[in-house]
Design a protein around this motif. Structure first.
Motif, short mmCIF file in Angstrom:
data_model
loop_
_atom_site.label_atom_id
_atom_site.label_comp_id
_atom_site.label_asym_id
_atom_site.label_seq_id
_atom_site.Cartn_x
_atom_site.Cartn_y
_atom_site.Cartn_z
N ILE A 112 0.84 -1.20 0.00
CA ILE A 112 0.00 0.00 0.00
C ILE A 112 0.87 1.25 0.00
N TYR A 128 -6.93 9.63 0.53
CA TYR A 128 -6.84 8.18 0.72
C TYR A 128 -6.18 7.85 2.06
N GLN A 129 -5.11 8.57 2.36
CA GLN A 129 -4.39 8.28 3.60
C GLN A 129 -5.26 8.52 4.82
N THR A 130 -5.99 9.64 4.80
CA THR A 130 -6.85 9.94 5.94
C THR A 130 -7.92 8.86 6.11
N ILE A 131 -8.49 8.43 4.99
CA ILE A 131 -9.57 7.44 5.09
C ILE A 131 -9.05 6.10 5.61
N ILE A 132 -7.92 5.64 5.09
CA ILE A 132 -7.49 4.31 5.54
C ILE A 132 -6.85 4.35 6.93
N THR A 133 -6.51 5.54 7.43
CA THR A 133 -5.93 5.63 8.77
C THR A 133 -7.01 5.74 9.84
N PHE A 134 -8.21 6.07 9.41
CA PHE A 134 -9.33 6.27 10.32
C PHE A 134 -9.49 5.15 11.37
N ASN A 136 -7.50 3.28 12.73
CA ASN A 136 -6.44 3.23 13.71
C ASN A 136 -6.80 3.98 15.00
N PHE A 137 -7.65 4.98 14.87
CA PHE A 137 -8.01 5.77 16.04
C PHE A 137 -9.22 5.21 16.78
N LEU A 188 -6.08 -6.29 9.27
CA LEU A 188 -5.52 -5.44 8.21
C LEU A 188 -6.29 -4.12 8.13
N TRP A 189 -7.60 -4.22 8.21
CA TRP A 189 -8.46 -3.03 8.12
C TRP A 189 -8.05 -2.01 9.18
N VAL A 192 -3.73 -1.16 8.59
CA VAL A 192 -3.01 -0.85 7.34
C VAL A 192 -2.70 0.65 7.21
N MET A 194 -1.92 3.06 9.54
CA MET A 194 -0.72 3.43 10.26
C MET A 194 0.49 2.64 9.77
N MET A 197 1.75 3.99 6.67
CA MET A 197 2.26 5.35 6.82
C MET A 197 3.73 5.37 7.23
#
Lengths: 321, 301
Positions: A112, A128-134, A136-137, A188-189, A192, A194, A197
């Protein structure tokens, strides 16, 4: 000017050295004082329990009698674990998931990151980065709700998709066979964003002239990725592998406890040592749980040290310590 | 040849974006389902219909139920906010001070203390011995202190992150302060801290997220419902139908309704949105601190 200064310094070396050593000494104690709160914290809240962890497995621990009051029982707890029927299943799950996640995690995260690195549109990249990092929080509890909304037998979205395609609906919480896939996807969801990143940040640090030179030499994007980007990520992979080596025996409690909702029918494929220890705690079988915990910690430490040793042998600059 | 090259150049980004749009959908849609579920009417679900991306028979009944009995949630929010911010502040100060000392090459006990701290990363006592020591010998289980004290040192990893950053500060800075007669304590708070706001922001944010999302501490140590964190309250709701029922019964109060009409399934999701929503809207804005901290930490220590 410079010369005058050094000359003056050489003229009175003894006085300066004396002054410096006193200064050093005072500063030494002051620095120790700065460390003191942390030191007390680690001793009181980490090392004391570690001491207990070394003793309890050899005792027939009774909560009311405490650590000192309980009888010694030799290796009884260890023997009990060896003969326990569920142990082989739990151990198998822990190790297989650990090994699988250790391979699939870095591979997906790196892929990725490499793909994100190919995106030239800054705005799209950030989105894209913001959405897939969501995820993680989010706490694992909330991820549990999300998974339940998808898989719930009565109302879940997944079953509706199945019915739409004319398939019979299934209750995932009754079918252990599906859970290795579900848990892998959930893991993974959540991770992925963080995970990728870190690799992405490392890729951003590569000197762009390397890529320009490669392009001039006629290398295509894929070749540049293979010969510039991927080698650049090797040190990170090494560090993550060393640090994660312990996960071979120490699974992610949150994932395996929350996502399958502690369903006993699913234990066949979802029960790992960490959830097993937690159940021992809630059952009150402290000594058994502590014994499993000690084995986990000891093996985990050996794995990390061993992985570091191997990396240090092959490429010393990539080892952790 | 020429044509093919142009074609390939223009097609690759399209596939790339298509891939990431599909991937983003996999991340967004599940959340949309949860939000939509919280607005769906309970009757619709009881009639055997499932959840979908758009709420059917749109209603805010579940939210009304949550807010009419919001005492529990407000208390859990209070506990969570207090423990998260207090714990984070304490950890940052204590770990920062220790890391500063360990970053100084003239500190004689540097090696020993680094070893003592680093070892906690390699070997852990495990859940049960820790539980026995904390609850039987320290007596801090089922008190607020369990959220604050055990983690006060900040943990080995963050200490290493701080140390790596402090090492990058110029040594001459400290020397000149010494010549001016400043003590190490003054140097740390007056010189090092103001110069290190990025690393404090990163580490602080990472600890804050971890503490905000913590449910295991409540699960293991807390019996008193008033001391639950938000995440554990949510977990309890998922776990126990009984717990849920008691909640919805007190919600309805004197209105007589049979249990079928109480929004239990949708209440769950509404509760989830109320509990998770605010922070999930705030956290992504601080994302850059997160990635910064991770990259500082990834430098070999």
């Amino acid at each position: 000017m410079m010369r005058a200064k050094t000359a003056a310094g050489q003229a009175q070396p003894s006085a300066l050295a004396k002054k410096k050593s006193i200064w050093k000494n005072k500063s030494n104690w002051e620095l120790l004082l700065l460390c003191l709160p942390a030191l007390i914290g680690y001793i009181v809240f980490n090392y004391v329990s570690m001491g207990a962890a070394l003793v309890i497995p050899f005792k027939d621990y009774k909560f009311s009698q405490g650590i000192f009051g309980s009888e010694w029982c030799g290796l009884e707890n260890f023997k009990w674990i060896l003969t326990s029927t569920s142990m082989s299943r739990v151990l198998r799950n822990t190790i297989l998931y650990g090994a699988w996640f250790m391979i699939v995690g870095p591979v997906v995260n790196m892929t990725i990151a490499l793909l994100l690195f190919e995106i030239r549109n800054r705005k799209a990249l950030k989105t894209y980065q913001t959405i897939i990092t969501f995820p993680n929080f989010m706490s694992m509890v909330i991820v549990g709700y999300v998974v339940y909304a998808l898989l719930s037998p009565k109302t879940g979205l997944f079953n509706q998709v199945l019915t739409f395609f004319g398939q019979p609906p299934t209750d995932m919480y009754m079918e252990p066979g599906r859970w290795p896939v579900i848990l892998t996807l959930v893991n993974l969801w959540k991770g992925v964003g963080m995970g990728s990143m870190m690799y992405f940040a490392s890729l951003m640090g590569i000197d762009t002239s390397l890529y320009e030179a490669a392009e001039l030499d006629g290398a295509n994007r894929f070749q540049a990725m293979l010969h510039i980007s991927i080698p650049h990520l090797i040190p990170l992979v090494c560090i993550f592998t060393i640090m994660g080596a312990g996960s071979l025996i120490n699974g992610n409690f949150d994932l395996f406890y929350i996502i399958p909702r502690d369903t006993s029918i699913l234990y066949e494929t979802t029960d790992i040592l960490n959830t097993y220890v937690y159940r021992a705690l809630s059952n009150g079988s402290y000594a058994m749980g502590a014994t499993v915990g000690l084995i986990q910690s000891a093996v985990g430490m050996l794995l990390v040290v061993g992985a570091n040793l191997i990396v240090r042998k092959i490429s010393p600059e990539n080892s952790m310590f | 040849m020429e044509v093919r090259k142009v074609e390939r150049k223009s097609l690759f980004p399209v596939f790339l974006h298509l891939f990431f749009i599909l991937m983003s959908a996999c991340f967004v849609l599940p959340l949309v389902v949860v939000i939509s579920a919280s607005f769906t009417s309970e009757e619709w679900l009881n009639a055997g219909h499932g959840l979908s991306l758009i709420p059917h028979e749109f209603t805010t009944a579940a939210y009304q139920a949550v807010f009419s009995n919001s005492e529990r949630i407000i208390r859990a929010y209070g506990v969570t906010i207090t423990q998260a911010f207090l714990g984070t502040a304490l950890s940052c100060v204590i770990a920062g001070m220790a890391a500063y000392a360990l970053s100084r090459s003239n500190f004689q006990f540097r090696k020993v203390l680094t070893g003592v701290i680093f070892f906690t990363m390699l070997f852990s006592a495990g859940m049960i011995p820790t539980y026995i020591i904390y609850s039987k010998y320290y007596g801090i289980s089922n008190t607020f202190w369990i959220y604050i004290l055990p983690g006060m040192a900040g943990g080995a990893w963050y200490t290493m992150v701080f140390r790596t950053f402090f090492k990058s500060l110029p040594e001459s800075l400290f020397e000149s302060a010494h010549l001016d007669g400043a003590s190490e304590l003054t140097i740390f708070f007056r010189i090092v801290v103001p110069l290190s706001t990025p690393v404090f922001a990163s580490v602080g944010f990472m600890i804050l997220v971890a503490k905000w999302n913590d449910y295991t501490t409540s699960m293991i140590y807390i019996r008193d419902e008033d001391l639950y964190t938000l995440q554990y309250l949510l977990q309890r709701m998922m776990d126990e139908a009984k717990f849920l029922k008691s909640l919805s019964q007190s919600v309805i109060g004197n209105i007589t309704l049979n249990t079928h009409n109480t929004p239990s399934e949708t209440l769950r999701y509404a509760m989830c949105v109320v509990a998770a929503g605010p922070m999930l809207l705030i956290f992504p804005f601080f994302q850059k601190y997160f990635s910064q901290g991770l990259t500082i930490g990834a430098v070999k220590g």
